[in-house]
Scaffold this motif. Sequence first.
Motif: not given
Length: 425
Positions: A6-12, A47-48
């Motif tokens: 869930r913590s994977i950054p969104r594309t935008d 986080r990477d």
Amino acid sequence: MSDPRRSIPRTDALLSLIDAPRLSQPALKALAAELQGAARRGEIAPRDVEPLFLERAGGPVSGLTRVLNATGVVVHTNVGRAPLSAEAVDAMVNAAGYVDVEMDLGTGLRSRMRGAEAAAALLAACPAAEDALVVNNGAAALLLACAALAEGSKVVISRGELIEIGAGFRLPELIESAHVELVEVGATNRTHPHDYAAAAPGAAAILKVHPSNYRIHGFTAEAGVEQLRAVADEHGLALVVDTGSGLLRPDPALPDEPDAATALKQGADIVLFSGDKLLGGPQAGVILGRRWAVEKLKKHPLARAVRIDKLRLAALEASVRERSTPTSDYLHADPEELRRRAEELARRVGGRVVAHDGRVGGGGAPGHPLPGWAVELPERLAAPLRAGSPAVIGRVHEGRLLLDLRCVPPAEDETIAARVEECMS
């Protein structure tokens, strides 16, 4: 427990991190999707994703990785064959903008002299040729020669020369795509002039091909170019010789390697070879020969489909005009100097200096050794050396990693040592 994905950054959110992008919007979105997918599969931590995105978005636009070739193979197809000289690179950079590739600057009109400078350089380097033409690569040169000189007719070739070239391309299939019929003569190990003469009636050309990556020893025979010239004259055939590796003139270091100048003096109408092998230039198909024959190739419709671009024309001209190229320097490297460099590398990183024969590669001088030296290290270092930047590739043999500095510029010896130390630690 919450899913860490869930913590994977969104594309935008990732795209907003880049103020002055070097990559296009589609390329940035593709990079974001690649890293997000890796995080979802557990290949990298969520986080990477952000730091890797910033690192790669600001890195080189090209996906190609620079490689230091420590295999001892000079013309190594897997890493791009011949390395270009600094002068050839400068010539490509100059040609990257607008240049007079097809313009007569005197009149301001379109010129039909595309590639004239490269052709002039080739003719100066090989006076036995009356005319020259450069196309996209060696296979294209052979295809064009067969189409222009024998389309709708027959080409006579020895069975021992029906070879398979790189990536599984077989010569018979390539030649027959020019709408010619191949007439195979002789046997795999022995072909005589009378074999060609028997098949000559109704044919348009004789083709002689350098067998490239293999050599037959023992009970063998082949017809030389002078003998084939006599057969061609008797029956009114064109004689095409594919020397393959791109040697312009005889080289004492490669005593059995065919060269263009000798083949032309012995009577070939057309000689063709690759530009990115022993010639030491960019990928190209070089065609040298009699004026009437080269002119037929220039006028064939296929010539347009296989023409070469301005960047490689510039690099080829520079490579031919130069006194020496990196390829030539590596082929003629002093074994004692190679030993001194190997000993210095071994002193720095450990390992043992061992005698090691390099190879020409690229189908040139098969089996011919280039005496030299290498540093023997544990095989386990091979993979991490390939994975770094720059990538370092050596030869893995019998459970050992051998680093041969023949094809490594001396200025990069320090880089090789630093990469080995990095992988050891």
